[in-house]
Design an enzyme around this catalytic site. Structure first.
Site, short mmCIF file in Angstrom:
data_model
loop_
_atom_site.label_atom_id
_atom_site.label_comp_id
_atom_site.label_asym_id
_atom_site.label_seq_id
_atom_site.Cartn_x
_atom_site.Cartn_y
_atom_site.Cartn_z
N CYS A 155 -40.27 -20.89 15.81
CA CYS A 155 -41.28 -20.17 15.03
C CYS A 155 -42.70 -20.49 15.50
O CYS A 155 -43.63 -19.72 15.25
CB CYS A 155 -41.15 -20.53 13.55
N ARG A 165 -29.33 -42.25 19.47
CA ARG A 165 -28.54 -42.32 18.24
C ARG A 165 -27.05 -42.08 18.54
O ARG A 165 -26.29 -41.70 17.67
CB ARG A 165 -29.04 -41.29 17.23
#
Length: 462
Positions: free
Chosen positions: A51, A78
């Protein structure tokens, strides 16, 4: 369930909002010793704001990396096995595996899964016409797309741009190109820009665009794109006119990227988006999940399925999928179709149904439009605002709200979005205890003024 491994494996296809939100949430709930996560992304970037691309192209956002919420390195830290520039080319549902191809080397390999997450997003619509694939013609959906457009803008001598389509992307890209010093023409097949609004509200957007120096050409269908001897775009042609162009931006919408799913026989809806249940599990498939721009969602107002490609939904889908894969429980109940945008300082917002949406699903309704201001009229810098509201005939149930105005107008649509989600009537809305002070609102907020008028019209129609 494949029990040949000591831990389960989740394969994620797509490295943006839905896919990486699902991966991250699943990782929060299950550690690497319990769950292996492999994610494939065919582009160069992950977890970015699509966006924000028009604002990067236009110069409001100066650094591309500011649009990236989490880098590949952060995901890998992670214990998510993220493989960039790798495109999944085939789904083997019976064998619970996917075939992936390294975009640069062409090398292919199979990867098995216990759970599969499809987050392939959407692709810009490229019209089937001569010249649509020419150099200088750009869709804008990914950061790679945005970078390609910027490269064209920086390498093009001419300053004439044509934007095809006047939806959110088309309008935002037109402003971005104006900001970069281009002469901009927008060719739109609708009667007014922003087809997500009713035409009377779209007219306000039209006037604002022309005020920016954008040339609006409505009720026009592009038939072909002309190229020069160098193969680059030189003009856009409609049925009766030709518009010179050094760059063309396609802003005519997107379609769900579901070719893989379709080839594998997964269920698609009327908009070609994947069909899921409320847990975002693909219908009829216990261990396949889907979210983001490649799925269809339930419209809570009309009760029908819709394709609404927004990052807000994609992130929520990912959270729901990751929670369920991670052993928790979550659902995505549906949407009311809320969106907000701007043209310069004009704010544009909508939620719920337009008039033609209500007609299509067989709803009778009353429609009102009011003019108000963003602040108390006597307070400095109060700006005008137009609010349109649809309420169901007889019941008064709120069906939709559209707002066009200056500073402070756009986010007022959130009041209506909450009311729609709660199934409130226009009459009930008039009693909402909203915040008031002269710098923020008139005594009667513009949305409530519209609700009062709608409620009165419903009563008079009984």
């Amino acid at each position: 369930m494949n029990m040949s491994r000591a831990r389960e494996r989740v394969v994620v296809i797509g490295g943006d909002a839905a896919g990486m939100s699902a991966a991250s949430q699943a990782r929060r709930l299950k550690g690497p010793d319990e769950l292996e996560i492999v994610a494939f992304e065919r582009g160069h970037f992950t977890s970015y704001s699509a966006c924000g691309i028009p604002y990067w192209v236009g110069g409001d956002v100066t650094d591309r990396d500011r649009l990236i919420a989490r880098t590949p390195e952060e995901h890998r830290a992670r214990d998510i096995d993220l493989r960039l520039r790798t495109e999944v080319t085939e789904l083997d549902l019976d064998g619970q595996r996917v075939r992936a191809r390294d975009v640069d080397s062409g090398e292919e390999s199979w990867t098995s899964y216990d759970d599969l997450v499809i987050a392939t997003g959407a692709r810009p619509i490229r019209p089937d016409m001569p010249g649509a694939g020419a150099a200088g013609v750009h869709g804008v959906q990914t950061l790679d797309d945005g970078q390609a457009l910027l490269d064209t803008l920086e390498g093009t001598r001419g300053r004439r741009a044509v934007v095809v389509g006047a939806g959110y992307i088309g309008v935002e890209m037109a402003e971005a190109l104006i900001n970069r010093g281009y002469e901009v023409t927008v060719v739109n097949r609708g009667s007014e820009p922003m087809s997500t609004l009713d035409p009377d509200m779209g007219r306000l957007v039209h006037e604002a665009m022309e005020g920016l120096g954008i040339r609006m050409v409505n009720d026009a269908e592009v038939t072909k794109i002309l190229t020069g001897g160098d193969g680059r775009v030189r003009a856009v042609v409609t049925e009766d006119r030709e518009f010179p162009a050094d760059v063309v931006v396609l802003g005519i919408g997107v379609r769900p990227e579901t070719a893989l799913a379709k080839a594998a026989g997964l269920p698609l809806g009327p908009h070609d988006g994947l069909l899921t249940d409320r847990s975002m599990r693909v219908r009829g498939h216990e261990n396949i999940w889907a979210g983001g721009d490649c799925v269809e969602v339930l419209d809570l107002v009309s009760g029908q399925g819709r394709h609404i490609p927004l990052g807000t939904h994609a992130n929520k889908h990912g959270q729901v999928i990751g929670t369920n894969i991670g052993g928790g429980y979550a659902t995505f109940p549906g949407v009311v179709g809320t969106a907000v945008s701007k043209v310069c300082d004009l704010e544009i917002a909508r939620t719920g149904l337009r008039e033609k949406d209500a007609h299509r699903v067989g709803l009778r309704f009353e429609s009102v439009t009011i003019e108000s201001t963003s602040r108390a009229g006597y307070y400095p810098n109060a700006s005008p605002m137009t609010v349109k509201m649809l309420a169901e005939h007889r019941t008064g149930r709120l069906l939709g709200v559209q707002i066009v105005g200056r500073e402070g107008a756009g986010k007022r649509v959130d009041i209506a979005a909450v009311a729609l989600t709660a199934g409130m009537t226009a009459e009930q809305m008039t009693a909402l205890d909203l915040g008031y002070a002269p710098p923020f609102s008139p005594v009667w907020d513009p949305v409530l003024v519209a609700a009062r008028k709608a409620a009165a019209k419903v009563r008079s129609s009984l």
